[in-house]
Design an enzyme around this catalytic site. Structure first.
Site, PDB file in Angstrom:
ATOM      1  N   GLU A   1      55.875  32.280  32.748  1.00  0.00           N
ATOM      2  CA  GLU A   1      55.354  31.726  31.501  1.00  0.00           C
ATOM      3  C   GLU A   1      56.395  31.815  30.399  1.00  0.00           C
ATOM      4  O   GLU A   1      57.178  32.752  30.352  1.00  0.00           O
ATOM      5  CB  GLU A   1      54.132  32.528  31.060  1.00  0.00           C
TER       6      GLU A   1
ATOM      7  N   CYS B   1      59.823  32.387  23.650  1.00  0.00           N
ATOM      8  CA  CYS B   1      59.627  33.687  24.277  1.00  0.00           C
ATOM      9  C   CYS B   1      59.727  33.468  25.774  1.00  0.00           C
ATOM     10  O   CYS B   1      58.964  32.689  26.341  1.00  0.00           O
ATOM     11  CB  CYS B   1      58.240  34.225  23.896  1.00  0.00           C
TER      12      CYS B   1
ATOM     13  N   CYS C   1      55.848  42.451  37.009  1.00  0.00           N
ATOM     14  CA  CYS C   1      56.524  43.575  36.355  1.00  0.00           C
ATOM     15  C   CYS C   1      56.071  44.850  37.063  1.00  0.00           C
ATOM     16  O   CYS C   1      54.957  44.922  37.571  1.00  0.00           O
ATOM     17  CB  CYS C   1      56.096  43.633  34.884  1.00  0.00           C
TER      18      CYS C   1
ATOM     19  N   CYS D   1      51.936  48.982  32.445  1.00  0.00           N
ATOM     20  CA  CYS D   1      51.223  49.273  31.191  1.00  0.00           C
ATOM     21  C   CYS D   1      49.760  48.812  31.319  1.00  0.00           C
ATOM     22  O   CYS D   1      49.483  47.708  31.791  1.00  0.00           O
ATOM     23  CB  CYS D   1      51.896  48.579  30.013  1.00  0.00           C
TER      24      CYS D   1
ATOM     25  N   CYS E   1      48.462  45.356  29.763  1.00  0.00           N
ATOM     26  CA  CYS E   1      49.317  44.169  29.930  1.00  0.00           C
ATOM     27  C   CYS E   1      48.924  43.363  31.159  1.00  0.00           C
ATOM     28  O   CYS E   1      48.786  43.903  32.254  1.00  0.00           O
ATOM     29  CB  CYS E   1      50.772  44.605  30.024  1.00  0.00           C
TER      30      CYS E   1
ATOM     31  N   CYS F   1      51.450  36.625  27.073  1.00  0.00           N
ATOM     32  CA  CYS F   1      52.090  36.438  28.361  1.00  0.00           C
ATOM     33  C   CYS F   1      51.360  37.096  29.513  1.00  0.00           C
ATOM     34  O   CYS F   1      50.756  38.127  29.390  1.00  0.00           O
ATOM     35  CB  CYS F   1      53.523  36.887  28.293  1.00  0.00           C
TER      36      CYS F   1
HETATM   37  N1  SAH Z   1      58.516  44.827  29.164  1.00  0.00           N
HETATM   38  C1  SAH Z   1      58.899  44.639  27.798  1.00  0.00           C
HETATM   39  C2  SAH Z   1      58.716  43.233  27.276  1.00  0.00           C
HETATM   40  C3  SAH Z   1      57.497  42.454  27.658  1.00  0.00           C
HETATM   41  S1  SAH Z   1      56.007  42.539  26.746  1.00  0.00           S
HETATM   42  C4  SAH Z   1      58.201  45.639  26.918  1.00  0.00           C
HETATM   43  O1  SAH Z   1      57.380  46.392  27.405  1.00  0.00           O
HETATM   44  O2  SAH Z   1      58.527  45.714  25.744  1.00  0.00           O
HETATM   45  C5  SAH Z   1      56.293  42.232  25.055  1.00  0.00           C
HETATM   46  C6  SAH Z   1      55.381  43.061  24.180  1.00  0.00           C
HETATM   47  O3  SAH Z   1      53.995  42.701  24.332  1.00  0.00           O
HETATM   48  C7  SAH Z   1      55.447  44.548  24.506  1.00  0.00           C
HETATM   49  O4  SAH Z   1      55.486  45.282  23.320  1.00  0.00           O
HETATM   50  C8  SAH Z   1      54.157  44.768  25.239  1.00  0.00           C
HETATM   51  O5  SAH Z   1      53.787  46.118  25.247  1.00  0.00           O
HETATM   52  C9  SAH Z   1      53.221  43.863  24.477  1.00  0.00           C
HETATM   53  N2  SAH Z   1      51.958  43.565  25.142  1.00  0.00           N
HETATM   54  C10 SAH Z   1      51.702  43.473  26.458  1.00  0.00           C
HETATM   55  N3  SAH Z   1      50.411  43.191  26.679  1.00  0.00           N
HETATM   56  C11 SAH Z   1      49.835  43.069  25.482  1.00  0.00           C
HETATM   57  C12 SAH Z   1      48.502  42.794  25.041  1.00  0.00           C
HETATM   58  N4  SAH Z   1      47.513  42.583  25.899  1.00  0.00           N
HETATM   59  N5  SAH Z   1      48.281  42.782  23.709  1.00  0.00           N
HETATM   60  C13 SAH Z   1      49.275  42.995  22.827  1.00  0.00           C
HETATM   61  N6  SAH Z   1      50.525  43.262  23.170  1.00  0.00           N
HETATM   62  C14 SAH Z   1      50.823  43.314  24.484  1.00  0.00           C
END
Ligand code: SAH
Length: 345
Positions: free
Chosen positions: A92, A105, A112, A116, A119, A334
């Protein structure tokens, strides 16, 4: 034999490629020009002689990427893409219009492995890392599909960029080249969940990009509950790495903090976070969490968000912004489109 992925090569490597196949160096420059113009097959590059085209077809490839879905937000014109890669996997990308220019973006991996809890990109684990060409194509296709120029790139899509270190660095240096996209490092942001050794390595590359660090919790205890990486590196170790990064590059770090109702959004959390970031060269970006289907995380109330920001900025003088939500009507966060693709199939 695996074919050489030409879109991942620097202009001088394309010259070397031409020379090593018995051609003059300028043929490599013509090839680079053709690729920059968006050629999808070698025959499109009409400046090349037939015999070189034949060699290229046998030994090299111009990677492709198809637009599988394109969703345009009615609210703000944000465009979300689901791109199909050559091997059938999908990533995406999101195209956003800001006052300071158009931003894309991009994803750096399919899936991944960071895990987390909030995510969508990580639920099914890591499928594979992307090649530099596949990151470049996300920017190119976004430009082609919108007919607009992209001036900023953020590596905040699917994947952990520092878990695909070499390819990401090559991509950054590629887009930096005027023959490729000519986007300066100051127009690029890279977000990491906090891979400390890789952050130290990045600091030594001496790039002027913006580093974003996903913090999401003000204590180790809370962070471990939502981010597995916190079991490997404590906040102390992570922030020490951030300080080393700032010292080496002079660049302010942007800390990302997704506000989740009842998890990390209380005034105590704000005070703890303020104490952590106070006095650092830091910017705090508060992101109302985007609820994902599989998990019961809720976005914080507007009032809780305001109070939180007042504490970090008012009491601790940490520069704080609340991220404006773009593309709320099109699943623009994403990982969600690709996840839906899997459930549809
Ligand atoms: N792996 C990297 C970059 C990808 S995500 C990282 O962890 O930074 C980009 C940002 O979106 C990160 O800060 C991530 O924690 C956040 N993110 C992921 N899922 C999310 C969600 N459901 N709501 C808000 N932020 C989210």
């Amino acid at each position: 034999m695996e074919k050489t992925d030409l879109l991942s090569l620097f202009p001088e490597e394309l010259e070397q490629f031409a020379v090593s196949h018995g051609e003059k160096a300028f043929r490599g420059r013509q090839l680079a020009q053709g690729l920059a113009n968006g050629a999808r097959c070698f025959r499109d590059i009409t400046t090349l002689p037939a015999r070189f085209v034949e060699t290229l077809e046998q030994t090299a490839e111009i990677r492709g990427m198809e637009t599988e879905r394109k969703l345009v937000s009615k609210l703000d014109g944000t465009v979300k893409f689901l791109f199909a890669l050559q091997d059938g996997e999908a990533v995406e990308s999101v195209f956003m219009r800001y006052r300071h220019g158009n931003t894309v973006c991009i994803s750096t991996q399919v899936g991944c492995r960071m895990g987390c809890a909030f995510c969508a990109s990580t639920k099914a684990g890591l499928v594979r890392s992307l090649e530099p060409s596949e990151m470049l194509l996300q920017v190119r296709r976004a430009e082609e599909e919108t007919g607009e120029t992209v001036s900023n790139i953020v590596l905040m899509g699917m994947g952990e960029p520092l878990d695909n270190y070499d390819n990401v660095l090559r991509f950054l240096r590629l887009v930096n080249r005027k023959e490729v996209l000519g986007i300066g490092m100051r127009h690029i942001s890279l977000s990491t969940c906090g891979l400390v050794e890789r952050m130290d390595r990045l600091a030594k590359e001496d790039l002027q990009l913006t580093l974003s660090v996903s913090l999401h919790a003000p204590t180790d205890e809370k962070r471990r509950e939502i981010m597995p990486i916190a079991r490997k590196y404590s906040l102390r170790e992570l922030l020490a790495a951030c300080d080393r990064y700032t010292a080496a590059t002079g660049r302010r770090i942007s800390y990302e903090y997704a506000l989740i109702a009842g998890v990390n959004d209380t005034p105590e959390d704000a005070h703890a976070l303020g104490k952590l970031l106070r006095g650092r060269l830091a910017h705090l970006n508060l992101i109302p969490v985007n609820p994902i289907r599989e998990k019961a995380f809720r976005r914080s109330e507007q009032q809780a968000i305001q109070t939180f920001a007042q504490i970090t900025e008012g009491t601790y003088r940490v520069s704080t912004t609340v991220r404006r939500r773009l593309g709320g009507d099109i699943d623009a966060s994403c990982g969600q489109l690709r996840a839906n693709r899997e459930t549809r199939e």
